[in-house]
Design a protein around this motif. Structure first.
Motif, PDB file in Angstrom:
ATOM      1  N   PRO A 119      38.732  29.494  53.185  1.00 24.48           N
ATOM      2  CA  PRO A 119      39.101  29.900  51.761  1.00 24.48           C
ATOM      3  C   PRO A 119      37.634  30.881  51.162  1.00 24.48           C
ATOM      4  CG  PRO A 119      39.870  28.173  52.099  1.00 24.48           C
ATOM      5  CD  PRO A 119      39.210  28.550  53.502  1.00 24.48           C
ATOM      6  N   GLU A 120      36.629  29.671  51.757  1.00 24.21           N
ATOM      7  CA  GLU A 120      35.390  29.924  50.914  1.00 24.21           C
ATOM      8  C   GLU A 120      34.428  31.690  51.022  1.00 24.21           C
ATOM      9  OE1 GLU A 120      35.823  26.135  50.939  1.00 24.21           O
ATOM     10  OE2 GLU A 120      35.898  27.649  52.866  1.00 24.21           O
ATOM     11  N   GLU A 121      34.858  32.397  52.365  1.00 29.27           N
ATOM     12  CA  GLU A 121      34.687  33.612  53.041  1.00 29.27           C
ATOM     13  C   GLU A 121      35.823  34.172  51.657  1.00 29.27           C
ATOM     14  OE1 GLU A 121      33.407  33.728  57.216  1.00 29.27           O
ATOM     15  OE2 GLU A 121      35.323  32.675  56.737  1.00 29.27           O
ATOM     16  N   SER A 122      37.062  33.758  52.157  1.00 29.39           N
ATOM     17  CA  SER A 122      37.924  34.759  50.774  1.00 29.39           C
ATOM     18  C   SER A 122      37.427  34.885  49.296  1.00 29.39           C
ATOM     19  CB  SER A 122      39.611  33.854  51.536  1.00 29.39           C
ATOM     20  OG  SER A 122      39.684  34.272  52.487  1.00 29.39           O
ATOM     21  N   LYS A 123      37.624  33.272  49.330  1.00 31.24           N
ATOM     22  CA  LYS A 123      36.861  33.899  47.624  1.00 31.24           C
ATOM     23  C   LYS A 123      35.890  34.790  47.467  1.00 31.24           C
ATOM     24  CE  LYS A 123      37.621  29.805  45.067  1.00 31.24           C
ATOM     25  NZ  LYS A 123      37.185  28.343  44.589  1.00 31.24           N
ATOM     26  N   GLU A 124      34.566  34.462  47.837  1.00 29.62           N
ATOM     27  CA  GLU A 124      32.979  35.315  48.273  1.00 29.62           C
ATOM     28  C   GLU A 124      33.914  36.244  47.705  1.00 29.62           C
ATOM     29  OE1 GLU A 124      29.135  35.819  50.014  1.00 29.62           O
ATOM     30  OE2 GLU A 124      30.516  34.689  50.997  1.00 29.62           O
ATOM     31  N   ARG A 125      34.426  37.128  49.450  1.00 32.37           N
ATOM     32  CA  ARG A 125      34.969  38.656  49.354  1.00 32.37           C
ATOM     33  C   ARG A 125      35.744  38.727  47.758  1.00 32.37           C
ATOM     34  NH1 ARG A 125      36.142  40.320  55.630  1.00 32.37           N
ATOM     35  NH2 ARG A 125      34.443  39.522  56.502  1.00 32.37           N
ATOM     36  N   LEU A 126      36.843  38.755  47.987  1.00 30.64           N
ATOM     37  CA  LEU A 126      37.086  38.899  46.401  1.00 30.64           C
ATOM     38  C   LEU A 126      36.418  39.122  45.680  1.00 30.64           C
ATOM     39  CD1 LEU A 126      39.906  38.967  44.899  1.00 30.64           C
ATOM     40  CD2 LEU A 126      40.121  36.191  44.672  1.00 30.64           C
ATOM     41  N   GLY A 127      35.989  37.715  45.135  1.00 30.79           N
ATOM     42  CA  GLY A 127      34.859  38.391  44.016  1.00 30.79           C
ATOM     43  C   GLY A 127      33.930  39.166  43.785  1.00 30.79           C
ATOM     44  N   ARG A 128      33.263  39.909  45.148  1.00 30.58           N
ATOM     45  CA  ARG A 128      33.148  41.288  45.816  1.00 30.58           C
ATOM     46  C   ARG A 128      33.936  42.736  45.212  1.00 30.58           C
ATOM     47  NH1 ARG A 128      30.390  38.920  50.074  1.00 30.58           N
ATOM     48  NH2 ARG A 128      31.986  40.384  51.234  1.00 30.58           N
ATOM     49  N   ILE A 129      35.427  41.935  45.436  1.00 28.23           N
ATOM     50  CA  ILE A 129      35.878  43.022  45.093  1.00 28.23           C
ATOM     51  C   ILE A 129      36.226  42.853  44.199  1.00 28.23           C
ATOM     52  CG2 ILE A 129      38.636  43.346  45.514  1.00 28.23           C
ATOM     53  CD1 ILE A 129      38.495  42.136  48.192  1.00 28.23           C
TER      54      ILE A 129
ATOM     55  N   LYS B 174      36.195  37.576  35.864  1.00 29.89           N
ATOM     56  CA  LYS B 174      36.773  37.720  37.057  1.00 29.89           C
ATOM     57  C   LYS B 174      36.620  35.787  37.394  1.00 29.89           C
ATOM     58  CE  LYS B 174      32.973  37.815  40.535  1.00 29.89           C
ATOM     59  NZ  LYS B 174      31.055  38.732  41.468  1.00 29.89           N
ATOM     60  N   GLU B 175      35.959  35.278  36.799  1.00 30.05           N
ATOM     61  CA  GLU B 175      37.225  33.228  36.597  1.00 30.05           C
ATOM     62  C   GLU B 175      38.519  33.379  36.951  1.00 30.05           C
ATOM     63  OE1 GLU B 175      35.530  29.239  34.139  1.00 30.05           O
ATOM     64  OE2 GLU B 175      35.614  31.580  32.986  1.00 30.05           O
ATOM     65  N   GLU B 176      39.191  34.214  36.300  1.00 34.43           N
ATOM     66  CA  GLU B 176      40.408  33.988  35.896  1.00 34.43           C
ATOM     67  C   GLU B 176      40.580  34.462  37.560  1.00 34.43           C
ATOM     68  OE1 GLU B 176      42.212  34.355  31.329  1.00 34.43           O
ATOM     69  OE2 GLU B 176      41.266  37.030  32.603  1.00 34.43           O
ATOM     70  N   ILE B 177      40.376  35.414  37.463  1.00 34.54           N
ATOM     71  CA  ILE B 177      40.972  35.527  39.035  1.00 34.54           C
ATOM     72  C   ILE B 177      40.452  34.948  40.160  1.00 34.54           C
ATOM     73  CG2 ILE B 177      40.371  38.052  41.326  1.00 34.54           C
ATOM     74  CD1 ILE B 177      40.176  39.877  38.712  1.00 34.54           C
ATOM     75  N   LEU B 178      39.499  33.808  40.440  1.00 37.78           N
ATOM     76  CA  LEU B 178      38.791  33.528  41.064  1.00 37.78           C
ATOM     77  C   LEU B 178      39.757  32.008  41.054  1.00 37.78           C
ATOM     78  CD1 LEU B 178      35.522  34.034  41.280  1.00 37.78           C
ATOM     79  CD2 LEU B 178      37.236  34.714  43.626  1.00 37.78           C
ATOM     80  N   ASN B 179      40.556  31.965  39.610  1.00 40.94           N
ATOM     81  CA  ASN B 179      40.758  30.489  39.741  1.00 40.94           C
ATOM     82  C   ASN B 179      42.003  30.562  40.649  1.00 40.94           C
ATOM     83  OD1 ASN B 179      38.804  29.239  38.294  1.00 40.94           O
ATOM     84  ND2 ASN B 179      39.485  30.028  36.413  1.00 40.94           N
ATOM     85  N   ASN B 180      42.807  31.906  40.522  1.00 39.33           N
ATOM     86  CA  ASN B 180      43.704  32.205  40.907  1.00 39.33           C
ATOM     87  C   ASN B 180      44.116  33.068  42.298  1.00 39.33           C
ATOM     88  OD1 ASN B 180      46.875  31.859  40.730  1.00 39.33           O
ATOM     89  ND2 ASN B 180      47.586  33.436  39.899  1.00 39.33           N
ATOM     90  N   TRP B 181      43.557  32.867  43.210  1.00 42.69           N
ATOM     91  CA  TRP B 181      42.157  33.820  43.791  1.00 42.69           C
ATOM     92  C   TRP B 181      43.747  33.727  45.065  1.00 42.69           C
ATOM     93  CZ3 TRP B 181      42.099  31.503  49.296  1.00 42.69           C
ATOM     94  CH2 TRP B 181      42.099  30.448  49.388  1.00 42.69           C
TER      95      TRP B 181
END
Length: 321
Positions: free
Chosen positions: A69-79, A292-299
């Motif tokens: 989950p941590e890696e997924s969220k990190e990559r999503l942030g870069r996307i 970005k915060e809204e997206i990561l909150n619903n990652w």
């Protein structure tokens, strides 16, 4: 050496289109819009797999499913940083739509990439008509198609390719950029080349050469009966479809406009629908754009991980008990 395999495959396709084989199955000429995912779009029952594949593309979604989950969220942030093309700190519906469309076109880009090195002979990152023609037909053209049994089909293929290449070549220099070459290989994906799909379809079906598709040609393209074979039930329905719906002006034949409505029907824009859905489900302050915060909150709606896969496996096992 010309691309013999492609040429032979193309000739096979021409033959298959020109002569409908006896079959109980119906040939489907309609260009269908691609679904964003093979999974059901039901977040409550099916989870977010549809959203993951829509947002990332099928292959990339599989990659994320193997991450923590941590890696997924990190990559999503870069996307997210890449999606925000104007760098204003928000992801708009238009930006999300553009990203999803790009993700879904990866399969096309991969197909183009496979051909690119083969045809770009001088390695200038462009493909001229001469390069394409010489790679595909060069050997046969030198021999004037003398060692080819069906010379007419080969010449027709060459003429057809040249017409399509020129249509895809928007600046008219007979040198295709990657985007123009993509339009050449996949004309159904571009507004300025979609009509060539209609033209080529009419040419395939129109046996009497009048530029139209009459009922006999319409049915003959779908089905050719063997001697003594009963017609399948769906043929009656197709005749009714032709008379009642396809032949809009009731003149007994289909013109290019009517063929276009048949094979290129207006369809739901799945990409736009998904962009609206993702924003609606993640937009906490309802300003119709995402931070970005809204997206990561619903990652977990946007991307998967090992954890989401584990949860889906548990659900499946529970349902099997």
């Amino acid at each position: 050496m010309p691309s013999l395999l492609r040429l032979l495959c193309a000739l096979t396709l021409v033959a298959a289109v020109t002569v409908a084989k006896p079959t109980q199955e119906k040939r489907d000429r309609v260009v269908h819009g691609r679904e964003l995912s093979d999974h059901a779009h039901d977040d409550a029952k099916a989870g977010f797999q549809y959203d993951h594949e829509a947002f990332l593309g099928k292959e990339e979604a599989k990659t994320f499913d193997q991450l923590s989950p941590e890696e997924s969220k990190e990559r999503l942030g870069r996307i997210v940083d890449r999606i925000d093309s104007d760098q204003d700190g928000f992801v708009s519906q238009a930006e999300l739509h553009s990203w999803i469309r790009r993700a879904q076109r990866r399969y096309i880009e991969e197909n183009v990439g496979k051909h690119w090195q083969e045809y770009d002979l001088n390695k200038d990152d462009r493909i001229s008509w001469e390069e394409y023609k010489n790679t595909t037909y060069g050997y046969y053209m030198d021999e004037e198609f003398d060692d080819v049994d069906d010379k007419h089909s080969y010449r027709a293929m060459l003429s057809r390719d040249e017409r399509r290449f020129k249509l895809a070549d928007r600046d008219g220099d007979l040198i295709a950029s990657r985007e123009e070459f993509t339009a050449f290989l996949h004309p159904e994906e571009f507004e300025h080349t979609r009509e060539i799909v209609v033209t080529e379809t009419i040419e395939d079906i129109d046996k009497n050469g009048d530029g139209f598709v009459d009922l006999d040609e319409y049915i003959g393209d779908m089905y050719t009966a063997e001697v003594g074979e009963a017609e399948p039930d769906w043929l009656k329905t197709e005749r009714e479809q032709f008379r009642d719906f396809r032949d809009v002006n009731k003149d007994g034949k289909l013109d290019s406009g009517e063929v276009s409505k048949w094979i290129l029907p207006g369809e739901v824009d799945h990409t736009e629908t998904e962009a609206i859905h993702l924003i609606y489900e993640s937009d906490q302050n309802k300003d119709e754009k995402l931070t970005k915060e809204e997206i990561l909150n619903n990652w977990n709606m946007f991307v998967g991980s090992q954890a989401t896969n584990y949860g889906e496996d548990l659900t499946k096992k529970h349902d099997e008990l």
